[in-house]
Design an enzyme around this catalytic site. Structure first.
Site, PDB file in Angstrom:
ATOM      1  N   THR A   1       0.835  -1.201   0.000  1.00 38.48           N
ATOM      2  CA  THR A   1       0.000   0.000   0.000  1.00 38.48           C
ATOM      3  C   THR A   1       0.869   1.248   0.000  1.00 38.48           C
ATOM      4  OG1 THR A   1      -1.670  -1.218   1.252  1.00 38.48           O
ATOM      5  CG2 THR A   1      -1.895   1.167   1.165  1.00 38.48           C
TER       6      THR A   1
ATOM      7  N   HIS B   1       5.817   1.928   9.239  1.00 37.89           N
ATOM      8  CA  HIS B   1       5.886   1.412  10.606  1.00 37.89           C
ATOM      9  C   HIS B   1       6.786   2.241  11.515  1.00 37.89           C
ATOM     10  CE1 HIS B   1       3.170  -1.659   9.564  1.00 37.89           C
ATOM     11  NE2 HIS B   1       4.006  -2.501   9.010  1.00 37.89           N
TER      12      HIS B   1
END
Length: 267
Positions: free
Chosen positions: A106, A147
């Site tokens: 993504t 992240h």
């Protein structure tokens, strides 16, 4: 019956799946866990290798013939998007080589939508842990990170040229859809699987201390504070239930990507 389950070793995934992976969800079958980065699980799912698997929402158009999307367990949210990093302050990527963590992630799909008017000269798929050092050393003009890099990139002396989550939210008003949980058709009942995954999420919230050792074991030398911030950011209301807003975010992402010719239509 033992189910094969694949997810990343990142703290949000190990936190969410601790109870299911350790046989603590009542009524759930035993599972055999494989830990792999999402770029690996995206391609493994296309080969049908796992019964339950964490993938990128961007990969759904290639997977939904064989898998059902579960309405829980994944990663969506606000303020948690990928970052475009560079060693200097320029936002002009023309002629640059940009390191990305996977070509069906993504993050990369968002990058392609964002950079359509100013595309870089070259894209290089690089293991995630090599991206920030590579940008800092000058091997890449910029890097696309996800992240825990949101919390650690200043240590490499890097600058955030763009927050693709902020860009996406500004464009659509919707949360950013990052990672999805899929159940293999003909292998596992998606309704039952959603129940097991949702209960694993709720168990993690009821007793966060129960999964702490397991999460830290797989956290790739992250400091406990970074682990906590990581979980707090990526495990949220959408992890328990996508809901109307979550489904709208997924549809919007894939519709825009299809309209731009980046993914097959109808995903």
């Amino acid at each position: 019956m033992t189910l094969s389950l694949a997810f990343s070793p990142c703290p949000n995934d190990t936190f969410v799946f601790h109870a299911l992976a350790h046989g603590l969800v009542e009524g759930a079958p035993p599972v055999e866990v494989t830990y792999a980065d999402v770029d690996v699980t995206n391609t493994a799912a296309e080969r049908g290798e796992f019964d339950l698997v964490k993938v990128s929402y961007a990969a759904l158009p290639w997977l939904l013939d064989s898998y059902d999307l579960l309405p829980c367990g994944g990663a969506l949210g606000r303020g948690c998007g990928p970052l475009v990093l560079a060693a200097g302050p320029t936002a002009d990527l023309t002629g640059q080589t940009v390191a990305v963590p996977g070509d069906r992630t993504t993050a990369y799909l968002l990058f392609r939508l964002w950079s359509a008017r100013r595309p870089p000269a070259r894209i290089e798929v690089v293991p995630f842990h090599e991206i920030m050092p590579g940008v800092a050393e000058g091997r890449f003009g910029a890097g696309l990170v996800i992240h825990e890099a949101r919390f650690t990139y200043p240590r490499y002396g890097l600058t955030a040229l763009a927050d693709l989550g902020e860009w996406w939210e500004g464009e659509t008003g919707l949360p950013i859809p990052l990672g999805a949980i899929l159940a293999k058709k003909g292998s596992v009942d998606p309704v039952a699987a959603a129940g097991w995954v949702r209960e694993s999420v709720r168990a993690a919230w009821r007793d966060p201390a129960a999964s702490r050792a397991y999460v830290l074991e797989h956290a790739q030398e992250m400091e406990p504070d970074v682990v906590r911030r990581h979980i707090d950011l990526y495990v949220n209301q959408f992890t328990e239930n996508l809901g109307e807003e979550g489904h709208a975010a997924v549809r919007t992402l894939l519709d825009r990507a299809a309209a731009a010719g980046l993914v097959p239509a109808g995903g």
